[in-house]
Design a protein around this motif. Structure first.
Motif, PDB file in Angstrom:
ATOM      1  N   ALA A  65       1.612  -5.072  -2.769  1.00 46.99           N
ATOM      2  CA  ALA A  65       1.694  -5.522  -1.349  1.00 46.99           C
ATOM      3  C   ALA A  65       0.687  -6.844  -1.880  1.00 46.99           C
ATOM      4  O   ALA A  65      -0.029  -6.675  -2.463  1.00 46.99           O
ATOM      5  CB  ALA A  65       0.479  -4.672  -0.317  1.00 46.99           C
ATOM      6  N   PHE A  66       1.340  -8.390  -1.670  1.00 48.65           N
ATOM      7  CA  PHE A  66       0.883  -9.281  -1.200  1.00 48.65           C
ATOM      8  C   PHE A  66       0.735 -10.095  -0.107  1.00 48.65           C
ATOM      9  O   PHE A  66       1.746  -9.427   1.340  1.00 48.65           O
ATOM     10  CB  PHE A  66       1.795 -10.083  -1.944  1.00 48.65           C
ATOM     11  N   GLN A  99       1.514  -3.553   5.775  1.00 45.99           N
ATOM     12  CA  GLN A  99       2.525  -3.769   4.542  1.00 45.99           C
ATOM     13  C   GLN A  99       2.059  -2.217   3.852  1.00 45.99           C
ATOM     14  O   GLN A  99       3.827  -1.589   4.175  1.00 45.99           O
ATOM     15  CB  GLN A  99       2.317  -4.785   3.688  1.00 45.99           C
ATOM     16  N   CYS A 147       5.640   1.736  -1.853  1.00 43.47           N
ATOM     17  CA  CYS A 147       6.454   0.321  -1.407  1.00 43.47           C
ATOM     18  C   CYS A 147       7.987   0.573  -2.029  1.00 43.47           C
ATOM     19  O   CYS A 147       7.925   1.861  -2.705  1.00 43.47           O
ATOM     20  CB  CYS A 147       6.226  -0.884  -2.458  1.00 43.47           C
ATOM     21  N   SER A 155       7.397 -20.726  -5.762  1.00 46.50           N
ATOM     22  CA  SER A 155       6.292 -20.917  -4.550  1.00 46.50           C
ATOM     23  C   SER A 155       6.294 -21.908  -4.500  1.00 46.50           C
ATOM     24  O   SER A 155       5.919 -22.330  -4.103  1.00 46.50           O
ATOM     25  CB  SER A 155       5.372 -20.224  -4.428  1.00 46.50           C
ATOM     26  N   GLY A 173       0.781 -12.476  -7.019  1.00 49.35           N
ATOM     27  CA  GLY A 173       1.450 -12.178  -6.008  1.00 49.35           C
ATOM     28  C   GLY A 173       2.656 -12.170  -4.888  1.00 49.35           C
ATOM     29  O   GLY A 173       3.668 -11.950  -4.894  1.00 49.35           O
ATOM     30  N   GLU A 174       2.753 -13.811  -5.807  1.00 53.96           N
ATOM     31  CA  GLU A 174       3.714 -14.228  -5.003  1.00 53.96           C
ATOM     32  C   GLU A 174       5.358 -13.645  -6.237  1.00 53.96           C
ATOM     33  O   GLU A 174       6.308 -13.884  -5.982  1.00 53.96           O
ATOM     34  CB  GLU A 174       4.113 -15.873  -5.535  1.00 53.96           C
ATOM     35  N   ALA A 191       6.299 -10.107  -5.179  1.00 52.40           N
ATOM     36  CA  ALA A 191       6.690 -10.806  -3.410  1.00 52.40           C
ATOM     37  C   ALA A 191       8.192 -10.669  -3.715  1.00 52.40           C
ATOM     38  O   ALA A 191       9.063 -10.604  -3.466  1.00 52.40           O
ATOM     39  CB  ALA A 191       6.032 -11.649  -2.862  1.00 52.40           C
ATOM     40  N   ARG A 192       8.828 -12.015  -5.094  1.00 49.88           N
ATOM     41  CA  ARG A 192      10.546 -11.919  -4.691  1.00 49.88           C
ATOM     42  C   ARG A 192      10.794 -10.891  -5.966  1.00 49.88           C
ATOM     43  O   ARG A 192      12.163 -10.153  -5.200  1.00 49.88           O
ATOM     44  CB  ARG A 192      10.000 -12.937  -6.198  1.00 49.88           C
ATOM     45  N   HIS A 230       9.917  -7.571  -5.171  1.00 47.95           N
ATOM     46  CA  HIS A 230       9.885  -6.682  -3.870  1.00 47.95           C
ATOM     47  C   HIS A 230      11.286  -6.627  -3.213  1.00 47.95           C
ATOM     48  O   HIS A 230      12.146  -6.121  -2.273  1.00 47.95           O
ATOM     49  CB  HIS A 230       8.546  -6.998  -2.586  1.00 47.95           C
ATOM     50  N   ARG A 231      11.584  -8.119  -2.392  1.00 44.33           N
ATOM     51  CA  ARG A 231      12.476  -8.497  -1.965  1.00 44.33           C
ATOM     52  C   ARG A 231      13.931  -8.647  -2.712  1.00 44.33           C
ATOM     53  O   ARG A 231      14.877  -9.032  -2.296  1.00 44.33           O
ATOM     54  CB  ARG A 231      12.253  -9.927  -2.120  1.00 44.33           C
TER      55      ARG A 231
END
Length: 354
Positions: A16-17, A45, A225, A299, A317-318, A321-322, A324-325
């Motif tokens: 999570a971020f 999250q 996650c 970002s 984190g960024e 997150a990429r 994760h998506r």
């Protein structure tokens, strides 16, 4: 720990971020008030509660706050009762993440909360950062962070590695990304010289912000996650303290950290670089062997938002997150501290095969 040493060890992932909006000033908020929504976002999250976290580690700077042990106040936002396992680094949150990662590798905890924050707006950041310099020979001369970055930029120009239009292009690209949390968005004029050859557009904005990351180990990460960002390697190195013995056009410490983290074993598709000044991206791209196929700072990076003590953790984190998506499969994240890329941390993140 290097990539080689971590093979066969416990798998750790970013699950999570969360981050705050980065604002020029948050005078109406305390650090705790700025931090609490970010902590709640990260926990929400995953569905975890504070009591579920096995280890908590934070990164911040007492110099920014102007008082000793200021990080203890931020613990009000975490909740330190009942007693928690907690630590703090006087450093960017990326180094707090490194400490939490090693803690989870030992098996002492299965989850960790890492957070960092910084309020640069109350004082003169350029003056505060001179406290990082050699206290006997350099600091008394008061060369500030922009002046030292300008020396680095001029060295790159003199070496033929870049020029002023190329630097302007880096700044323009960084600020035209779609990042609702960024401080500067859209076309931003290159502006006047701050310290030649750096113009306003080559320099990071001064802003306040916070970020948080949750780490988890093994199958716990997959429970929390859908697509964890596994930390395949992480390492940090430092250049000599004296600027006079360094080649400012190169970053051997960043290259060595990347090598030890396993960044050169296979290509990455994304790189989040903590390059507060446009010329520093030039140095890092060369040191980290990033070609044009790698998407750099989707970002916006530190040129779009540079909250002190949190910007490096935000890069990790960024990148996570990429993953994760599903927008990245293998990403490099970089954090720096000190003048002219003096200290460098590199992490390699990967998602499970799709």
């Amino acid at each position: 720990m290097t990539s080689e040493a971590s093979r066969g060890a416990r798998e750790i992932a970013v699950v999570a971020f969360a981050q705050s909006d980065v604002l020029r000033s948050t005078a109406e908020q305390s650090e705790v008030e700025m931090l609490m929504p970010v902590l709640h976002d990260a926990l929400d999250q995953t569905g975890l509660k504070t009591a579920d976290i096995g280890f908590t580690c934070s990164g911040s700077s007492d110099y920014l706050a102007g008082r000793a042990f200021s990080f203890t106040l931020a613990l009000d936002g975490v909740g330190a009762w009942p007693p928690i396992s907690e630590s703090h680094v006087e450093m960017d949150g990326a180094w707090a993440l490194y400490e939490a990662w090693t803690k989870l590798l030992t098996g002492d905890a299965d989850t960790a909360l890492v957070y960092s924050y910084g309020k640069s707006s109350p004082g003169s950041l350029r003056d505060v950062l001179t406290r990082q310099l050699d206290p006997y020979y350099v600091a008394p001369l008061w060369p500030d962070s922009v002046a030292l970055a300008a020396l680095q930029a001029q060295a790159l120009i003199d070496a033929g590695d870049t020029d002023e239009p190329a630097l302007a292009g880096i700044g323009a690209r960084s600020r035209t990304v779609d990042n609702p949390r960024a401080q500067l968005k859209g076309p931003v004029p290159q502006g006047d010289y701050v310290v030649r050859p750096l113009r306003t557009g080559d320099c990071p904005p001064i802003g306040d912000g916070a970020a948080a990351v949750i780490l988890a180990a093994g199958e716990r990460a997959r429970d929390l996650c859908a697509r964890p960002a596994w930390i395949r390697g992480i390492d940090h190195r430092i250049e000599p303290h004296s600027l006079g013995v360094r080649d400012l056009t190169d970053s051997p410490s960043a290259r060595l950290a990347a090598e030890k983290a396993g960044a050169f074993e296979r290509p990455v598709d994304t790189a989040e670089l903590h390059a507060p000044f446009s010329a520093q991206e030039v140095v890092l791209r060369k040191a980290l062997r990033l070609d044009d196929d790698v998407r750099i700072n989707p970002s916006g990076g530190a040129l779009a938002a540079n909250p002190m003590m949190a910007a490096g953790l935000i890069r990790i984190g960024e990148a996570a997150a990429r993953i994760h998506r599903g927008e990245s499969d293998r990403a490099l994240a970089h954090a720096t501290s000190g003048p002219c890329l003096q200290q460098n941390l590199v992490a390699v993140l990967e998602g499970d095969p799709r």
